[in-house]
Design a protein around this motif. Structure first.
Motif, mmCIF file in Angstrom:
data_model
loop_
_atom_site.group_PDB
_atom_site.id
_atom_site.type_symbol
_atom_site.label_atom_id
_atom_site.label_comp_id
_atom_site.label_asym_id
_atom_site.label_seq_id
_atom_site.Cartn_x
_atom_site.Cartn_y
_atom_site.Cartn_z
ATOM 1 N N VAL A 79 29.722 67.016 60.733
ATOM 2 C CA VAL A 79 30.642 66.938 61.536
ATOM 3 C C VAL A 79 29.769 66.469 62.790
ATOM 4 N N VAL A 80 28.662 67.205 63.121
ATOM 5 C CA VAL A 80 27.876 66.771 64.328
ATOM 6 C C VAL A 80 27.104 65.599 64.273
ATOM 7 N N PHE A 81 26.268 65.553 63.161
ATOM 8 C CA PHE A 81 25.143 64.440 63.071
ATOM 9 C C PHE A 81 25.744 63.192 62.596
ATOM 10 N N GLY A 82 26.846 63.385 61.554
ATOM 11 C CA GLY A 82 27.426 62.293 61.255
ATOM 12 C C GLY A 82 28.121 61.442 62.441
ATOM 13 N N SER A 83 28.941 62.501 63.029
ATOM 14 C CA SER A 83 29.550 61.605 64.538
ATOM 15 C C SER A 83 28.505 61.020 65.417
ATOM 16 N N LEU A 84 27.394 61.980 65.555
ATOM 17 C CA LEU A 84 26.317 61.114 66.542
ATOM 18 C C LEU A 84 25.830 60.008 65.869
ATOM 19 N N ALA A 85 25.667 59.891 64.530
ATOM 20 C CA ALA A 85 25.142 58.497 63.897
ATOM 21 C C ALA A 85 26.159 57.142 64.457
ATOM 22 N N PRO A 107 24.890 50.165 64.197
ATOM 23 C CA PRO A 107 25.407 51.348 63.141
ATOM 24 C C PRO A 107 24.891 51.391 61.645
ATOM 25 N N ILE A 108 24.661 50.189 61.172
ATOM 26 C CA ILE A 108 23.871 50.270 59.801
ATOM 27 C C ILE A 108 22.796 51.081 60.074
ATOM 28 N N VAL A 109 21.766 50.628 60.857
ATOM 29 C CA VAL A 109 20.400 51.496 61.097
ATOM 30 C C VAL A 109 20.614 53.076 61.111
ATOM 31 N N SER A 110 21.356 53.175 62.317
ATOM 32 C CA SER A 110 21.739 54.837 62.565
ATOM 33 C C SER A 110 22.170 55.674 61.566
ATOM 34 N N ASN A 111 23.051 54.899 60.740
ATOM 35 C CA ASN A 111 23.872 55.824 59.605
ATOM 36 C C ASN A 111 22.624 55.813 58.353
ATOM 37 N N THR A 112 21.889 54.642 58.261
ATOM 38 C CA THR A 112 21.101 54.878 57.232
ATOM 39 C C THR A 112 19.970 55.792 57.299
ATOM 40 N N LEU A 113 19.645 56.046 58.586
ATOM 41 C CA LEU A 113 18.467 57.043 58.952
ATOM 42 C C LEU A 113 19.075 58.387 58.960
ATOM 43 N N ILE A 114 20.207 58.465 59.493
ATOM 44 C CA ILE A 114 20.608 60.157 59.718
ATOM 45 C C ILE A 114 21.439 60.529 58.770
ATOM 46 N N ILE A 115 22.319 59.719 57.968
ATOM 47 C CA ILE A 115 23.205 60.566 57.151
ATOM 48 C C ILE A 115 22.669 60.937 55.707
ATOM 49 N N PRO A 116 21.533 60.350 55.173
ATOM 50 C CA PRO A 116 20.643 61.015 53.974
ATOM 51 C C PRO A 116 20.295 62.428 54.320
ATOM 52 N N GLY A 122 22.970 69.466 54.671
ATOM 53 C CA GLY A 122 24.307 70.052 54.922
ATOM 54 C C GLY A 122 25.157 70.050 53.476
ATOM 55 N N TYR A 123 24.832 69.179 52.656
ATOM 56 C CA TYR A 123 25.406 69.339 51.269
ATOM 57 C C TYR A 123 24.374 69.870 50.013
ATOM 58 N N GLY A 124 23.370 69.789 50.246
ATOM 59 C CA GLY A 124 22.220 70.134 49.201
ATOM 60 C C GLY A 124 22.071 68.940 48.190
ATOM 61 N N ALA A 125 22.324 67.760 48.505
ATOM 62 C CA ALA A 125 22.056 66.657 47.609
ATOM 63 C C ALA A 125 20.667 66.716 47.114
ATOM 64 N N PRO A 126 20.604 66.457 45.720
ATOM 65 C CA PRO A 126 19.155 66.823 45.252
ATOM 66 C C PRO A 126 18.310 65.550 45.184
ATOM 67 N N PRO A 130 14.561 58.799 50.511
ATOM 68 C CA PRO A 130 14.516 57.496 50.458
ATOM 69 C C PRO A 130 15.625 56.750 49.717
ATOM 70 N N TRP A 131 15.675 57.219 48.512
ATOM 71 C CA TRP A 131 17.008 56.911 47.606
ATOM 72 C C TRP A 131 18.399 56.922 48.395
ATOM 73 N N MET A 132 18.356 58.240 48.866
ATOM 74 C CA MET A 132 19.822 58.224 49.750
ATOM 75 C C MET A 132 20.029 57.497 50.987
ATOM 76 N N MET A 133 18.869 56.997 51.677
ATOM 77 C CA MET A 133 18.697 55.939 52.461
ATOM 78 C C MET A 133 19.022 54.719 52.078
ATOM 79 N N LEU A 134 18.678 54.246 50.670
ATOM 80 C CA LEU A 134 19.046 53.008 50.037
ATOM 81 C C LEU A 134 20.601 53.026 49.935
ATOM 82 N N THR A 135 21.008 53.834 49.169
ATOM 83 C CA THR A 135 22.574 54.138 48.898
ATOM 84 C C THR A 135 23.358 53.954 50.152
#
Length: 168
Positions: A79-85, A107-116, A122-126, A130-135
């Motif tokens: 909620v906080v960092f996704g919205s800030l991105a 927006p592409i860059v900010s989301n690519t750098l922050i959301i992973p 936040g969700y414990g994605a394993p 770098p892989w999540m930045m790509l996806t």
């Protein structure tokens, strides 16, 4: 007379921002199955190009993203960092509004750098960051670079009608 002009502009700005936020929320909720999760494609992210047309889009997409994340039962970090991105991307898009072809980049860059990082902590994605930045980056390029640019060029012809402010 001058006071009414200022008041009309403020109302117009507020209404535009609220409409953009509402459209963002509706698009996110309607397409929720692909809007949330580790691999996401938020059609609503195409709206982050709207600061090219109006500064009202900056708070509009931010509030829309914030409400979508709350309504989508996202964790607090999201909620906080996704919205800030989204806010960072929208502000930088507005700053680049004189360069139409670059508006979609922040927006592409900010989301690519922050959301992973949000996905990991936040969700414990394993997956590796770098892989999540790509996806995430691929999803953002498709949503913003693809759909956002289609929207940008489609609205260009009607920008003076859709995004006009009241002057009298």
């Amino acid at each position: 007379m001058k006071r009414n002009t200022v008041s009309s502009r403020a109302v117009s700005y507020t209404v535009q921002g609220a409409m953009i936020a509402a459209i963002y929320v509706v698009l996110t909720m309607v397409f929720a199955p692909i809007a949330f999760g580790p691999i996401q494609f938020r059609i609503s992210e195409a709206l982050v190009i709207l600061p090219y047309f109006t500064p009202a889009a900056v708070p509009g997409v931010f509030v829309g993203c914030l409400l979508s994340n709350i309504l989508g039962s996202c964790v607090v970090l999201d909620v906080v960092f996704g919205s800030l991105a989204t806010l960072i991307g929208a502000v930088c898009s507005w700053l680049l509004r004189k360069h139409k072809l670059l508006v979609c980049v922040p927006p592409i860059v900010s989301n690519t750098l922050i959301i992973p990082w949000v996905l990991r902590y936040g969700y414990g994605a394993p997956d590796l960051i770098p892989w999540m930045m790509l996806t995430v980056g691929i999803g953002e390029v498709l949503a913003i670079g693809g759909l956002g640019n289609i929207l940008l060029f489609a609205l260009e012809k009607y920008k003076h009608v859709i995004f006009r402010t009241q002057t009298a």
